[in-house]
Design an enzyme around this catalytic site. Structure first.
Site, PDB file in Angstrom:
ATOM      1  N   SER A 156       0.844  -1.194   0.000  1.00  0.00           N
ATOM      2  CA  SER A 156       0.000   0.000   0.000  1.00  0.00           C
ATOM      3  C   SER A 156       0.881   1.246   0.000  1.00  0.00           C
ATOM      4  O   SER A 156       1.597   1.526   0.955  1.00  0.00           O
ATOM      5  CB  SER A 156      -0.880  -0.007   1.246  1.00  0.00           C
ATOM      6  OG  SER A 156      -1.511   1.239   1.351  1.00  0.00           O
ATOM      7  N   HIS A 210      -1.245  -1.348  -4.282  1.00  0.00           N
ATOM      8  CA  HIS A 210      -2.507  -0.956  -3.643  1.00  0.00           C
ATOM      9  C   HIS A 210      -2.535   0.564  -3.450  1.00  0.00           C
ATOM     10  O   HIS A 210      -1.652   1.144  -2.823  1.00  0.00           O
ATOM     11  CB  HIS A 210      -2.605  -1.679  -2.299  1.00  0.00           C
ATOM     12  CG  HIS A 210      -3.906  -1.513  -1.589  1.00  0.00           C
ATOM     13  ND1 HIS A 210      -5.024  -2.276  -1.862  1.00  0.00           N
ATOM     14  CD2 HIS A 210      -4.282  -0.674  -0.591  1.00  0.00           C
ATOM     15  CE1 HIS A 210      -6.017  -1.923  -1.064  1.00  0.00           C
ATOM     16  NE2 HIS A 210      -5.595  -0.942  -0.273  1.00  0.00           N
ATOM     17  N   ASP A 267      -4.672   3.679  -1.975  1.00  0.00           N
ATOM     18  CA  ASP A 267      -5.744   4.034  -1.043  1.00  0.00           C
ATOM     19  C   ASP A 267      -6.258   5.437  -1.334  1.00  0.00           C
ATOM     20  O   ASP A 267      -5.576   6.427  -1.078  1.00  0.00           O
ATOM     21  CB  ASP A 267      -5.225   3.964   0.398  1.00  0.00           C
ATOM     22  CG  ASP A 267      -5.067   2.527   0.866  1.00  0.00           C
ATOM     23  OD1 ASP A 267      -6.028   1.755   0.734  1.00  0.00           O
ATOM     24  OD2 ASP A 267      -3.968   2.184   1.357  1.00  0.00           O
ATOM     25  N   MET A 320      -8.819   8.308  -0.406  1.00  0.00           N
ATOM     26  CA  MET A 320      -9.647   8.743   0.734  1.00  0.00           C
ATOM     27  C   MET A 320     -10.166  10.155   0.485  1.00  0.00           C
ATOM     28  O   MET A 320      -9.440  11.017  -0.010  1.00  0.00           O
ATOM     29  CB  MET A 320      -8.808   8.744   2.008  1.00  0.00           C
ATOM     30  CG  MET A 320      -8.167   7.399   2.303  1.00  0.00           C
ATOM     31  SD  MET A 320      -7.308   7.431   3.872  1.00  0.00           S
ATOM     32  CE  MET A 320      -6.507   5.817   3.837  1.00  0.00           C
ATOM     33  N   HIS A 335      -8.304   1.173  -4.092  1.00  0.00           N
ATOM     34  CA  HIS A 335      -9.254   0.990  -2.983  1.00  0.00           C
ATOM     35  C   HIS A 335      -9.910   2.334  -2.700  1.00  0.00           C
ATOM     36  O   HIS A 335      -9.295   3.224  -2.127  1.00  0.00           O
ATOM     37  CB  HIS A 335      -8.463   0.460  -1.772  1.00  0.00           C
ATOM     38  CG  HIS A 335      -9.262   0.286  -0.526  1.00  0.00           C
ATOM     39  ND1 HIS A 335      -8.668   0.063   0.701  1.00  0.00           N
ATOM     40  CD2 HIS A 335     -10.599   0.291  -0.302  1.00  0.00           C
ATOM     41  CE1 HIS A 335      -9.607  -0.058   1.623  1.00  0.00           C
ATOM     42  NE2 HIS A 335     -10.786   0.088   1.049  1.00  0.00           N
ATOM     43  N   MET A 386     -12.085   4.707  -0.773  1.00  0.00           N
ATOM     44  CA  MET A 386     -12.756   4.960   0.514  1.00  0.00           C
ATOM     45  C   MET A 386     -13.406   6.327   0.381  1.00  0.00           C
ATOM     46  O   MET A 386     -12.965   7.325   0.966  1.00  0.00           O
ATOM     47  CB  MET A 386     -11.719   4.909   1.645  1.00  0.00           C
ATOM     48  CG  MET A 386     -11.238   3.485   1.926  1.00  0.00           C
ATOM     49  SD  MET A 386      -9.672   3.427   2.796  1.00  0.00           S
ATOM     50  CE  MET A 386      -8.567   3.568   1.397  1.00  0.00           C
ATOM     51  N   MET A 390     -11.653  -5.497   5.505  1.00  0.00           N
ATOM     52  CA  MET A 390     -10.797  -4.594   6.282  1.00  0.00           C
ATOM     53  C   MET A 390     -10.559  -5.158   7.680  1.00  0.00           C
ATOM     54  O   MET A 390     -11.504  -5.544   8.372  1.00  0.00           O
ATOM     55  CB  MET A 390     -11.464  -3.216   6.432  1.00  0.00           C
ATOM     56  CG  MET A 390     -11.615  -2.418   5.157  1.00  0.00           C
ATOM     57  SD  MET A 390     -10.073  -2.083   4.291  1.00  0.00           S
ATOM     58  CE  MET A 390      -9.133  -1.172   5.522  1.00  0.00           C
ATOM     59  N   ASP A 426      -6.957  -6.432   4.322  1.00  0.00           N
ATOM     60  CA  ASP A 426      -6.255  -5.141   4.335  1.00  0.00           C
ATOM     61  C   ASP A 426      -6.332  -4.484   5.709  1.00  0.00           C
ATOM     62  O   ASP A 426      -7.423  -4.240   6.219  1.00  0.00           O
ATOM     63  CB  ASP A 426      -6.940  -4.246   3.278  1.00  0.00           C
ATOM     64  CG  ASP A 426      -6.308  -2.866   3.153  1.00  0.00           C
ATOM     65  OD1 ASP A 426      -5.238  -2.629   3.730  1.00  0.00           O
ATOM     66  OD2 ASP A 426      -6.915  -2.019   2.458  1.00  0.00           O
TER      67      ASP A 426
END
Ligand code: DX5
Ligand code: ZN
Length: 216
Positions: free
Chosen positions: A6, A31, A33, A35, A64, A66, A135, A173
């Site tokens: 990540s 990966h 992330d 957000m 991913h 979020m 998660m 994760d």
């Protein structure tokens, strides 16, 4: 297991170098992330950065999301180069439409679930998924402590997938390190994500190899 480092735990000032190091170290996926400061209490980056990363690596980008209402942004992330794309079941009322759109673009569609969300809530979608992202921390930050109580849910999901002979992969994760990677593997994970467990280690190759837990 496949290992997906990540990138939010990497040194952002030396991004390109970090990505080259992680490629050489044997990462299977990268990966990313994303957000939004609404679904989670933190902000990272959007499609522009995904596009920039895509330009400097051949690794598949495991994106991913979020973010609230992911349906509004799927096109941008896929256009930017996302190969695998997951969104949270808690963040949208359009789960079916999101999955269908991602798969219509020939990308891998994943559904992510928070630690407090029971497997029963998303069971109906598993047959449609390319992967389920479970998660093991509350999303928002890297470097948090692994929630071992979620392992039951990983086992539950694995049993369901096996019983129904489904092709859905399980990605886990959050807080994964040498001490818990083999437990995660035994519970049924196909892919593990690790931020601090790789980027805060000296030797990325060794870190990835140990997290694979190939001896179990
Ligand atoms: C948490 C993210 C994770 C996290 C992983 O919100 O979705 O991918 O960055 O980092 P570690 O492995 O340090 O928990
Ligand atoms: Zn993540």
């Amino acid at each position: 297991m496949r290992v997906a480092p990540s990138i939010i735990a990497a040194n952002f000032a030396a991004f390109q170098k970090e990505i080259k190091r992680i490629e050489k170290a044997g990462a299977d996926l990268l990966h990313l992330d994303v957000m939004d400061g609404v679904f989670v209490p933190n902000l990272t980056f959007g499609p522009i950065v995904v596009d920039a990363i895509n330009a400097i690596t051949d690794l598949e980008l495991d994106t991913h999301l979020m973010i609230v209402n992911p349906e509004n942004y799927l096109k941008q992330f896929i256009d930017a180069g996302a190969d695998w794309i997951s969104f949270h079941c808690e963040a949208t009322k359009e789960t079916d439409a999101c999955l269908e759109y991602i798969q219509s673009r020939d990308k891998k569609a994943g559904l992510a679930i928070n630690p407090s969300t029971p497997f029963a809530k998303i069971k109906q979608y598993v047959e449609k998924l390319d992967y389920l992202l479970i998660m093991t921390v509350n999303p928002g930050f890297y470097g948090q402590e692994f929630m071992s109580e979620v392992l039951n849910k990983v086992e539950q999901a694995k049993n369901y997938i096996n019983e129904h002979k489904l092709s859905c992969l399980l990605e886990v994760d959050g807080g994964i390190n040498y001490a818990n990677a083999c437990l995660v593997s035994q519970a049924g994970a196909d892919i593990v994500v690790a931020g601090a467990g790789i980027f805060k280690q000296e030797d990325y190759t060794e870190a990835i190899e140990r997290l694979r837990c190939s001896k179990v």
